[in-house]
Scaffold this motif. Structure first.
Motif, PDB file in Angstrom:
ATOM      1  N   TYR A 164       0.607  -1.378  -0.162  1.00 20.77           N
ATOM      2  CA  TYR A 164       0.175   0.124   0.031  1.00 20.77           C
ATOM      3  C   TYR A 164       1.101   1.026   0.539  1.00 20.77           C
ATOM      4  N   ILE A 187       2.110   1.871  -3.369  1.00 16.79           N
ATOM      5  CA  ILE A 187       1.795   2.051  -4.559  1.00 16.79           C
ATOM      6  C   ILE A 187       1.206   3.954  -4.324  1.00 16.79           C
ATOM      7  N   VAL A 188       0.931   4.053  -2.993  1.00 18.25           N
ATOM      8  CA  VAL A 188       0.556   5.309  -2.560  1.00 18.25           C
ATOM      9  C   VAL A 188       1.615   6.546  -2.545  1.00 18.25           C
ATOM     10  N   THR A 189       2.828   5.966  -3.084  1.00 16.49           N
ATOM     11  CA  THR A 189       4.254   6.984  -2.521  1.00 16.49           C
ATOM     12  C   THR A 189       4.589   6.705  -4.207  1.00 16.49           C
ATOM     13  N   ALA A 190       4.634   5.597  -5.057  1.00 20.88           N
ATOM     14  CA  ALA A 190       5.345   5.627  -6.569  1.00 20.88           C
ATOM     15  C   ALA A 190       4.122   5.403  -7.112  1.00 20.88           C
ATOM     16  N   GLY A 191       3.277   5.174  -7.037  1.00 22.34           N
ATOM     17  CA  GLY A 191       2.177   4.364  -8.531  1.00 22.34           C
ATOM     18  C   GLY A 191       3.191   2.781  -7.940  1.00 22.34           C
ATOM     19  N   PHE A 192       2.886   2.404  -9.499  1.00 23.56           N
ATOM     20  CA  PHE A 192       2.763   1.116 -10.009  1.00 23.56           C
ATOM     21  C   PHE A 192       4.032   0.753 -10.678  1.00 23.56           C
ATOM     22  N   ASN A 193       5.174   1.359  -9.312  1.00 19.38           N
ATOM     23  CA  ASN A 193       6.578   0.724 -10.210  1.00 19.38           C
ATOM     24  C   ASN A 193       6.576  -0.294  -9.768  1.00 19.38           C
TER      25      ASN A 193
END
Length: 165
Positions: free
Chosen positions: A94, A97-103
């Protein structure tokens, strides 16, 4: 004879042993790194999620990784350790995903740890674990026979040796 060698659950249990030990051994250093500098971990990972009590939650994350890894490695309370690891990794996914997106570079290792913990949760620790030894000590009269006459599905027969009532 060949059927017994190729289809025995021994190989599945050996696979679970390898999965448990490697996952625990590779994950444990993450927990120790968190404990080495808990304030830095809280500032970098917990506070950006605006979770309450960031220091306490940082200790929870660190100890769930350390203790959960040891439980996986030894096979003692294995599902408890896998659940602790899965919970921590879910929050880490989580956060990623919140900080870097779907990396994918951030998510691939976390996804593998979550899949390993989920597999151990679903399948259990296997025969090569302390949990199995404890269950054999607690219920020594139950014998599991996985040999089968049928080619389609293996029969699992539970027989109690000398059931007296």
């Amino acid at each position: 004879m060949i059927r017994a060698v190729l289809t025995r659950p021994l190989f599945a249990d050996l696979g679970l042993l390898v999965l448990r030990v490697l996952t625990g051994a590779l994950l444990i250093h993450h927990g120790y790194e968190k404990l080495a500098n808990i304030e830095n971990f809280a500032d970098a990972f917990v506070r950006p999620l605006h979770l309450p009590f960031p220091i306490v939650l940082s200790y929870v994350a660190a100890f769930s990784e350390v203790i959960g890894s040891w439980l996986l490695i030894t096979g003692l309370l294995t599902r408890v350790g896998a659940a602790a690891i899965a919970g921590t990794i879910t929050v880490a996914i989580y956060h990623a995903i919140v900080t870097a997106g779907f990396n994918i570079y951030l998510l691939e290792l976390l996804g593998l740890y979550l899949a390993a913990a989920g597999t151990v949760l679903a399948c259990g620790p296997g025969l090569f674990s302390i949990d199995e030894l404890i269950s054999r000590l607690v219920e020594p009269n139950i014998e599991i026979d996985s040999t089968s006459e049928s080619l389609d599905e293996p029969a699992v027969v539970l027989s109690e040796a000398t059931a007296t009532r």
